[in-house]
Scaffold this motif. Structure first.
Motif, PDB file in Angstrom:
ATOM      1  N   ILE A   1      15.364  17.046  71.744  1.00 30.87           N
ATOM      2  CA  ILE A   1      16.653  16.581  72.252  1.00 30.87           C
ATOM      3  C   ILE A   1      16.541  15.099  72.601  1.00 30.87           C
ATOM      4  CG2 ILE A   1      17.369  18.836  73.143  1.00 30.87           C
ATOM      5  CD1 ILE A   1      16.417  17.970  75.915  1.00 30.87           C
ATOM      6  N   ALA A   2      17.695  14.460  72.836  1.00 29.59           N
ATOM      7  CA  ALA A   2      17.703  13.024  73.152  1.00 29.59           C
ATOM      8  C   ALA A   2      18.501  12.768  74.423  1.00 29.59           C
ATOM      9  CB  ALA A   2      18.300  12.230  71.994  1.00 29.59           C
ATOM     10  N   LEU A   3      17.910  11.976  75.314  1.00 35.57           N
ATOM     11  CA  LEU A   3      18.641  11.441  76.459  1.00 35.57           C
ATOM     12  C   LEU A   3      19.236  10.106  76.048  1.00 35.57           C
ATOM     13  CD1 LEU A   3      16.167  12.043  79.455  1.00 35.57           C
ATOM     14  CD2 LEU A   3      18.199  13.387  78.857  1.00 35.57           C
ATOM     15  N   THR A   4      20.517   9.912  76.296  1.00 32.04           N
ATOM     16  CA  THR A   4      21.165   8.642  75.972  1.00 32.04           C
ATOM     17  C   THR A   4      21.896   8.120  77.205  1.00 32.04           C
ATOM     18  OG1 THR A   4      23.278   9.578  75.194  1.00 32.04           O
ATOM     19  CG2 THR A   4      21.473   9.444  73.602  1.00 32.04           C
ATOM     20  N   PHE A   5      21.908   6.792  77.332  1.00 28.15           N
ATOM     21  CA  PHE A   5      22.484   6.150  78.510  1.00 28.15           C
ATOM     22  C   PHE A   5      23.447   5.057  78.073  1.00 28.15           C
ATOM     23  CE2 PHE A   5      18.367   7.845  79.672  1.00 28.15           C
ATOM     24  CZ  PHE A   5      18.627   8.497  80.874  1.00 28.15           C
ATOM     25  N   ASP A   6      24.648   5.101  78.608  1.00 29.44           N
ATOM     26  CA  ASP A   6      25.699   4.158  78.223  1.00 29.44           C
ATOM     27  C   ASP A   6      25.956   3.106  79.299  1.00 29.44           C
ATOM     28  OD1 ASP A   6      25.966   5.727  76.009  1.00 29.44           O
ATOM     29  OD2 ASP A   6      28.116   6.121  76.254  1.00 29.44           O
ATOM     30  N   ASP A   7      26.520   1.984  78.828  1.00 29.69           N
ATOM     31  CA  ASP A   7      27.120   0.962  79.682  1.00 29.69           C
ATOM     32  C   ASP A   7      26.088  -0.028  80.204  1.00 29.69           C
ATOM     33  OD1 ASP A   7      29.202  -0.360  81.194  1.00 29.69           O
ATOM     34  OD2 ASP A   7      30.288   1.517  81.063  1.00 29.69           O
ATOM     35  N   TRP A   8      26.128  -0.358  81.493  1.00 28.86           N
ATOM     36  CA  TRP A   8      25.265  -1.409  82.053  1.00 28.86           C
ATOM     37  C   TRP A   8      25.171  -1.223  83.556  1.00 28.86           C
ATOM     38  CZ3 TRP A   8      21.718  -4.138  79.970  1.00 28.86           C
ATOM     39  CH2 TRP A   8      21.177  -5.251  80.620  1.00 28.86           C
TER      40      TRP A   8
ATOM     41  N   ARG B   1      27.413   1.940  60.539  1.00 26.27           N
ATOM     42  CA  ARG B   1      27.965   3.097  59.824  1.00 26.27           C
ATOM     43  C   ARG B   1      27.702   4.410  60.547  1.00 26.27           C
ATOM     44  NH1 ARG B   1      25.914  -0.513  56.189  1.00 26.27           N
ATOM     45  NH2 ARG B   1      27.431  -1.349  54.690  1.00 26.27           N
ATOM     46  N   THR B   2      26.845   4.384  61.583  1.00 25.24           N
ATOM     47  CA  THR B   2      26.556   5.605  62.330  1.00 25.24           C
ATOM     48  C   THR B   2      27.325   5.599  63.643  1.00 25.24           C
ATOM     49  OG1 THR B   2      24.331   5.767  61.373  1.00 25.24           O
ATOM     50  CG2 THR B   2      24.748   6.998  63.402  1.00 25.24           C
ATOM     51  N   ILE B   3      28.272   6.479  63.784  1.00 29.18           N
ATOM     52  CA  ILE B   3      29.007   6.639  65.039  1.00 29.18           C
ATOM     53  C   ILE B   3      28.238   7.685  65.853  1.00 29.18           C
ATOM     54  CG2 ILE B   3      31.236   7.133  66.103  1.00 29.18           C
ATOM     55  CD1 ILE B   3      31.236   4.758  64.127  1.00 29.18           C
ATOM     56  N   ALA B   4      27.534   7.226  66.861  1.00 34.05           N
ATOM     57  CA  ALA B   4      26.591   8.073  67.599  1.00 34.05           C
ATOM     58  C   ALA B   4      27.278   8.687  68.811  1.00 34.05           C
ATOM     59  CB  ALA B   4      25.382   7.245  68.037  1.00 34.05           C
ATOM     60  N   MET B   5      27.679   9.940  68.668  1.00 40.49           N
ATOM     61  CA  MET B   5      28.361  10.633  69.747  1.00 40.49           C
ATOM     62  C   MET B   5      27.374  11.512  70.527  1.00 40.49           C
ATOM     63  SD  MET B   5      31.378   9.416  69.716  1.00 40.49           S
ATOM     64  CE  MET B   5      32.332  10.600  70.680  1.00 40.49           C
ATOM     65  N   TYR B   6      27.810  12.640  71.038  1.00 38.23           N
ATOM     66  CA  TYR B   6      27.004  13.482  71.923  1.00 38.23           C
ATOM     67  C   TYR B   6      27.657  14.850  71.982  1.00 38.23           C
ATOM     68  CZ  TYR B   6      30.762  11.238  74.470  1.00 38.23           C
ATOM     69  OH  TYR B   6      31.993  10.732  74.807  1.00 38.23           O
ATOM     70  N   ASP B   7      26.843  15.836  72.329  1.00 37.71           N
ATOM     71  CA  ASP B   7      27.415  17.174  72.496  1.00 37.71           C
ATOM     72  C   ASP B   7      27.302  17.674  73.931  1.00 37.71           C
ATOM     73  OD1 ASP B   7      24.554  17.402  71.986  1.00 37.71           O
ATOM     74  OD2 ASP B   7      24.860  19.572  71.949  1.00 37.71           O
ATOM     75  N   VAL B   8      26.572  16.929  74.770  1.00 41.00           N
ATOM     76  CA  VAL B   8      26.441  17.298  76.183  1.00 41.00           C
ATOM     77  C   VAL B   8      26.901  16.116  77.026  1.00 41.00           C
ATOM     78  CG1 VAL B   8      24.904  18.047  78.028  1.00 41.00           C
ATOM     79  CG2 VAL B   8      24.483  18.806  75.681  1.00 41.00           C
ATOM     80  N   THR B   9      27.966  16.303  77.758  1.00 39.12           N
ATOM     81  CA  THR B   9      28.437  15.257  78.656  1.00 39.12           C
ATOM     82  C   THR B   9      28.566  15.825  80.061  1.00 39.12           C
ATOM     83  OG1 THR B   9      30.211  13.677  79.145  1.00 39.12           O
ATOM     84  CG2 THR B   9      30.854  15.735  78.040  1.00 39.12           C
ATOM     85  N   THR B  10      28.009  15.106  81.010  1.00 42.72           N
ATOM     86  CA  THR B  10      27.951  15.580  82.399  1.00 42.72           C
ATOM     87  C   THR B  10      29.035  14.978  83.276  1.00 42.72           C
ATOM     88  OG1 THR B  10      26.491  13.790  83.090  1.00 42.72           O
ATOM     89  CG2 THR B  10      25.439  15.753  82.180  1.00 42.72           C
ATOM     90  N   LEU B  11      29.793  14.026  82.728  1.00 39.95           N
ATOM     91  CA  LEU B  11      30.777  13.269  83.533  1.00 39.95           C
ATOM     92  C   LEU B  11      30.106  12.650  84.754  1.00 39.95           C
ATOM     93  CD1 LEU B  11      33.843  15.719  83.385  1.00 39.95           C
ATOM     94  CD2 LEU B  11      33.235  13.867  81.812  1.00 39.95           C
ATOM     95  N   ASP B  12      28.875  12.189  84.565  1.00 36.63           N
ATOM     96  CA  ASP B  12      28.136  11.596  85.697  1.00 36.63           C
ATOM     97  C   ASP B  12      28.741  10.281  86.152  1.00 36.63           C
ATOM     98  OD1 ASP B  12      27.342  10.340  83.302  1.00 36.63           O
ATOM     99  OD2 ASP B  12      25.433   9.717  84.167  1.00 36.63           O
TER     100      ASP B  12
ATOM    101  N   SER C   1      20.324  18.637  70.764  1.00 33.46           N
ATOM    102  CA  SER C   1      21.394  18.090  71.608  1.00 33.46           C
ATOM    103  C   SER C   1      21.196  16.601  71.905  1.00 33.46           C
ATOM    104  CB  SER C   1      21.475  18.853  72.929  1.00 33.46           C
ATOM    105  OG  SER C   1      22.203  20.049  72.792  1.00 33.46           O
ATOM    106  N   VAL C   2      22.319  15.925  72.039  1.00 35.35           N
ATOM    107  CA  VAL C   2      22.365  14.534  72.496  1.00 35.35           C
ATOM    108  C   VAL C   2      23.084  14.539  73.837  1.00 35.35           C
ATOM    109  CG1 VAL C   2      23.204  12.211  72.025  1.00 35.35           C
ATOM    110  CG2 VAL C   2      22.408  13.663  70.142  1.00 35.35           C
ATOM    111  N   ILE C   3      22.359  14.165  74.894  1.00 37.02           N
ATOM    112  CA  ILE C   3      22.891  14.233  76.259  1.00 37.02           C
ATOM    113  C   ILE C   3      23.395  12.859  76.667  1.00 37.02           C
ATOM    114  CG2 ILE C   3      22.336  14.759  78.669  1.00 37.02           C
ATOM    115  CD1 ILE C   3      20.052  16.559  77.552  1.00 37.02           C
ATOM    116  N   LEU C   4      24.649  12.799  77.080  1.00 37.72           N
ATOM    117  CA  LEU C   4      25.269  11.545  77.502  1.00 37.72           C
ATOM    118  C   LEU C   4      25.136  11.367  79.018  1.00 37.72           C
ATOM    119  CD1 LEU C   4      27.121   9.046  77.275  1.00 37.72           C
ATOM    120  CD2 LEU C   4      29.079  10.608  77.449  1.00 37.72           C
ATOM    121  N   LEU C   5      24.553  10.219  79.409  1.00 34.33           N
ATOM    122  CA  LEU C   5      24.449   9.821  80.815  1.00 34.33           C
ATOM    123  C   LEU C   5      24.812   8.341  80.913  1.00 34.33           C
ATOM    124  CD1 LEU C   5      21.067  11.655  81.428  1.00 34.33           C
ATOM    125  CD2 LEU C   5      23.250  12.313  82.470  1.00 34.33           C
TER     126      LEU C   5
END
Length: 488
Positions: A299-306, A414-425, A447-451
């Protein structure tokens, strides 16, 4: 002889413990010398101020407001030279905190109070040029600027035996002529600051502390004023406490500059042009990935924003402790302000990818605006981390449609990298327990986890528990680029 632009601020009382006012003024103005240790003055050497100084035609000295480095260090710097009853408590406090700083000292004050200059140097602090007096150098002619800097260099070198390498004006402002005059004198840089606390008197302490915590960065330069500053010791304590809270340390400017990374211009970095404006997007091909099709429990942990150094550095430390490589989708205007932190993420081996420049909802933008957001973010991130980002794009808020996906793909992403697990953190009302529960209920192989790495969230609190629980179920962590076998 009077040097244009020189305004002395010496009081008769200040000279009573030294030689006569006339003799010392002549010594300063005519030769730049100061009282020697045995009470005798060397013969004055008259500087050639009668002849105009031709403007330097070489490269100007560098202007530095921060140092490009991933070392967890900042510099604490002081402007001016306070009176003894103000300076000694400051030096004693620095000793107690075991902090070495850089003092930008005006030439007139150094000649007026050489014993204080000796004391600063004896305590192990760096001493640099703060110009001759309080005159705004940007209002002076080149000839005047040159002599202000030269005389101050001579005074400080006589008192410390070390030739100053850096100049900062009292206000921090500078002009092209200041940079040229500094280079003319062999000085390396004009120093400004990334955190300015010289005029915060009267502001609420909490407001100032928030400002400092928000702006502490690796390689940062903090400026304080020593003169007429009743809040100096309070400021010092607040700065040191904040820096320690982030996990960084304070060092003199010369030490900070030892770790300065080479920073290539954008056009010299491979892959800087991997993203381009391309209005012909109608037939652009793209791939949307929500998760990977695999059954090996990766699985992958991913982190958005700044976020600030306080938040992101703690996250990087946690990931390193857990031996996890993750994927960061960065909003470009963050690395633009703080390239050191973006490079630290890349140096730790994580994916660094594109999350637009200013975080707009792209379905609300025109095609031109979308591509400008993507390309600008690509260029900013490339220059910050000094390498091509991973060519994955994640739309802010997750909003996109077929047309916007084609518009983005046409730029090169060309790769739109979305996620299937979102925690609304990102919603601060969702506590650590909610984040852990959501991850555990929705994660499966691939799974790709969005944080998020925004400040003030419960994400950092939740992660250790979530990681342990996932590992207990046999999951392993990889970067998203590896999870989806993205070819660079």
């Amino acid at each position: 002889m009077k040097i244009p632009g020189l305004t002395t601020r010496l009081s008769p009382l200040g000279w009573k413990s030294k030689l006569s006012l006339v003799l010392l003024c002549l010594c300063i103005i005519l030769s730049g010398c100061s009282q020697s240790g045995d009470g005798a003055n060397p013969p004055p050497v008259v500087p050639s101020t009668e002849q105009p100084i031709e403007r330097y035609t070489g490269e100007p000295s560098e202007q530095i407001s921060y140092v490009y480095t991933t070392m967890r260090e900042l510099s604490l710097t002081f402007n001016g030279l306070a009176e003894r009853d103000e300076l000694m408590p400051l030096l004693d406090a620095l000793d107690r905190y075991k902090v070495k700083a850089t003092f930008f000292v005006p030439g007139i004050r150094a000649a007026e109070e050489p014993d204080l200059v000796h004391e600063i140097a004896a305590r192990g602090h760096q001493i640099e040029n703060n110009a001759l007096d309080g005159t705004d150098l940007t209002e002076l002619q080149y000839n005047q600027i040159y002599h202000q800097l030269r005389l101050t260099n001579e005074i400080l070198e006589r008192e410390t035996t070390v030739k100053p390498k850096y100049i900062r004006t009292r206000s921090g402002s500078f002009s092209d002529d200041v940079r040229l005059a500094a280079a003319h004198l062999g000085m390396e840089a004009v120093i400004t600051y990334s955190i300015n606390l010289q005029s915060w008197n009267g502001d609420a302490a909490s407001k100032v502390e928030d400002y400092v915590m928000t702006n502490i960065t690796r390689g940062g330069i903090i400026a304080l004023n020593t003169e007429n500053n009743p809040d100096l010791l309070k400021s010092l304590e607040m700065v040191i406490t904040s820096v320690q809270k982030v996990g960084y340390s304070l060092v003199p400017l010369n030490r900070l500059l030892e770790y300065k990374h080479e920073r290539k211009p954008l056009e010299q970095i491979d892959g800087y042009d991997a993203a381009k404006i391309n209005p012909d997007y109608g037939n652009a091909e793209y791939e949307v990935i929500y998760k990977a099709d695999r059954n090996d429990k990766q699985i992958a942990l991913t982190f958005d924003d700044w976020g600030t150094d306080y938040t992101v550095t703690r996250l990087l430390d946690l990931l390193k402790e857990e031996n996890i490589k993750a994927s960061f989708f960065l909003r470009g205007n963050g690395p633009e302000r703080n390239p050191n932190l973006a490079r630290a993420i890349a140096e730790d081996g994580h994916d660094v990818a594109n999350h637009t420049y200013s975080h707009p909802v792209i379905t609300n933008l025109s095609p031109e605006e979308i591509q400008e957001e993507v390309v600008k973010a690509h260029q900013v991130i490339t220059e910050a981390i000094q390498q091509k980002p991973v060519m994955m794009f994640r739309p802010p808020t997750g909003a996109f449609d077929e047309e916007t996906a084609k518009i983005v793909a046409a730029t090169g992403y060309r790769t739109i990298a979305m996620y299937d697990v979102t925690t609304l953190d990102w919603d601060r009302s969702n506590d650590a327990d909610h984040i852990v529960k959501t991850i555990m209920e929705n994660t499966e192989s691939g799974s790709v986890i969005l944080l998020h790495i925004l400040d003030g969230l419960h994400t950092l609190e939740a992660l250790p528990t979530a990681i342990q629980k996932l590992r207990d179920q046999g999951y392993t962590f990889v970067k998203m680029s590896e999870l989806v076998d993205l070819q660079s």
